[in-house]
Design a protein around this motif. Structure first.
Motif, short mmCIF file in Angstrom:
data_model
loop_
_atom_site.label_atom_id
_atom_site.label_comp_id
_atom_site.label_asym_id
_atom_site.label_seq_id
_atom_site.Cartn_x
_atom_site.Cartn_y
_atom_site.Cartn_z
N CYS A 195 0.86 -1.20 0.00
CA CYS A 195 0.00 0.00 0.00
C CYS A 195 0.89 1.24 0.00
N ALA A 196 1.83 1.27 0.93
CA ALA A 196 2.72 2.43 1.05
C ALA A 196 3.55 2.61 -0.21
N ASP A 197 4.05 1.51 -0.75
CA ASP A 197 4.92 1.56 -1.91
C ASP A 197 4.18 2.03 -3.17
N SER A 198 2.92 1.60 -3.31
CA SER A 198 2.18 1.94 -4.53
C SER A 198 1.53 3.33 -4.46
N GLY A 199 1.32 3.85 -3.22
CA GLY A 199 0.73 5.18 -3.09
C GLY A 199 -0.68 5.20 -2.55
N ILE A 200 -1.06 4.11 -1.84
CA ILE A 200 -2.37 4.08 -1.16
C ILE A 200 -2.24 4.85 0.15
N ASP A 201 -3.21 5.74 0.40
CA ASP A 201 -3.15 6.62 1.58
C ASP A 201 -3.85 6.05 2.81
N GLY A 202 -4.84 5.17 2.58
CA GLY A 202 -5.59 4.65 3.71
C GLY A 202 -6.30 3.36 3.33
N VAL A 203 -6.77 2.64 4.36
CA VAL A 203 -7.57 1.44 4.12
C VAL A 203 -8.81 1.48 5.01
N ILE A 204 -9.91 0.96 4.48
CA ILE A 204 -11.14 0.79 5.25
C ILE A 204 -11.42 -0.70 5.28
N VAL A 205 -11.58 -1.25 6.50
CA VAL A 205 -11.80 -2.69 6.65
C VAL A 205 -13.04 -2.89 7.52
N PRO A 206 -14.24 -2.93 6.90
CA PRO A 206 -15.49 -2.88 7.68
C PRO A 206 -15.72 -4.05 8.62
N ASP A 207 -15.08 -5.21 8.36
CA ASP A 207 -15.38 -6.35 9.23
C ASP A 207 -14.36 -6.52 10.35
N VAL A 208 -13.49 -5.52 10.55
CA VAL A 208 -12.59 -5.55 11.71
C VAL A 208 -13.08 -4.50 12.72
N PRO A 209 -13.70 -4.95 13.82
CA PRO A 209 -14.18 -3.99 14.82
C PRO A 209 -13.04 -3.20 15.42
N PHE A 210 -13.33 -2.00 15.88
CA PHE A 210 -12.34 -1.11 16.49
C PHE A 210 -11.54 -1.85 17.57
N GLU A 211 -12.25 -2.64 18.39
CA GLU A 211 -11.60 -3.31 19.52
C GLU A 211 -10.62 -4.40 19.08
N GLU A 212 -10.71 -4.83 17.82
CA GLU A 212 -9.86 -5.94 17.36
C GLU A 212 -8.85 -5.51 16.30
N LYS A 213 -8.60 -4.20 16.21
CA LYS A 213 -7.76 -3.73 15.10
C LYS A 213 -6.27 -3.98 15.34
#
Length: 258
Positions: free
Chosen positions: A112-130
């Motif tokens: 992600c960092a190498d290609s130029g992605i700025d962020g990720v959204i992962v809807p099935d990972v709850p905040f408490e389990e990140k």
């Protein structure tokens, strides 16, 4: 300052989503370039997955089309790298835990960092389990975008305190898809966030018209649109670029009226 933070400093933000590789990689590449030129401030690229639990039928079908066209995560990384030679618009991957873990969390975030992605959204990972995911994101300088929903209630402030990039405020319960009415009290959700942090909040799920985008942007920092764009791609396939360009222009205009 990150590309995402810079965008929110200027004005109300329009965030556009497409499924990567739908109907094929080359059309996705053209769609993203054109959306950036037409006013999309941030572009979310969905990584096609066979079990996208947060998605309604429109995006599920797009995932299937992309997978059938031979789209892989590596091909999307290559596409993003090519795009970075032409556009500076923040790009965010929308994906699920399974594709990241299968790829290897550390390897995925490094790419992600190498290609130029700025962020990720992962809807099935709850905040408490990140845990591990959050650590790898931080290590690679990739924002892990948090989501809050109408049911988050007491968790909103806890999530907001640790949020990065922007907060994705889910406007309605259920899966993604166009809705004729959005009756959630978004304003109250945003107030909860702003009580503990000044991180930007953008509203998504169900927004399809410039009027809805304007209404959501009036109480937040921006609007997110996915299914309505993906529908245009489903309808017009390889010829969708000009239709999506016109639609993005109209939605950005709606957000700017807020």
């Amino acid at each position: 300052m990150s590309r995402i933070s810079k965008v929110f400093e200027k004005e109300k933000v329009f965030i556009a989503f497409i499924t990567g590789g739908d109907p094929n990689i080359e059309t996705s590449y053209e769609l993203i370039r054109t959306m950036a030129a037409s006013g999309a401030d941030i572009i979310e690229i969905g990584i096609p997955f066979s079990d996208p639990i947060a998605e309604g039928p429109v995006i599920q079908e797009a995932s299937l089309r992309a997978l059938n066209a031979g789209t892989t995560t590596d091909l999307l990384f290559d596409m993003v790298k090519r795009l970075r030679e032409e556009i500076d618009t923040p790009l965010v991957f929308m994906t699920y835990a399974n594709p990241i873990y299968v790829y290897g969390t550390e390897r995925f975030m490094e790419k992600c960092a190498d290609s130029g992605i700025d962020g990720v959204i992962v809807p099935d990972v709850p905040f408490e389990e990140k845990g591990e995911l959050g650590d790898q994101c931080r290590e690679c300088g990739v924002d892990l975008i948090s989501m809050i929903a109408p049911t988050s209630k007491k968790r909103i402030e806890m999530i907001a305190k640790e949020a990065e990039g922007f907060i994705y405020c889910v406007s309605s319960l259920g899966v993604t898809g166009v809705r004729s009415e959005i009756d959630t009290d978004i304003g109250t959700m945003i107030k909860h966030v702003k009580a503990v942090t000044d991180i930007p909040c953008a509203v998504g799920f169900g927004i399809a018209t410039p009027e809805q985008a304007e209404k959501m942007a009036m109480v937040s920092d921006g609007a997110i649109v996915g299914s309505a764009i993906v529908k245009l791609v489903a309808e017009h396939g390889k010829d969708a670029v000009s239709y999506v360009a016109d639609y993005v222009k109209s939605m950005k205009a709606g957000v700017m009226r807020a």
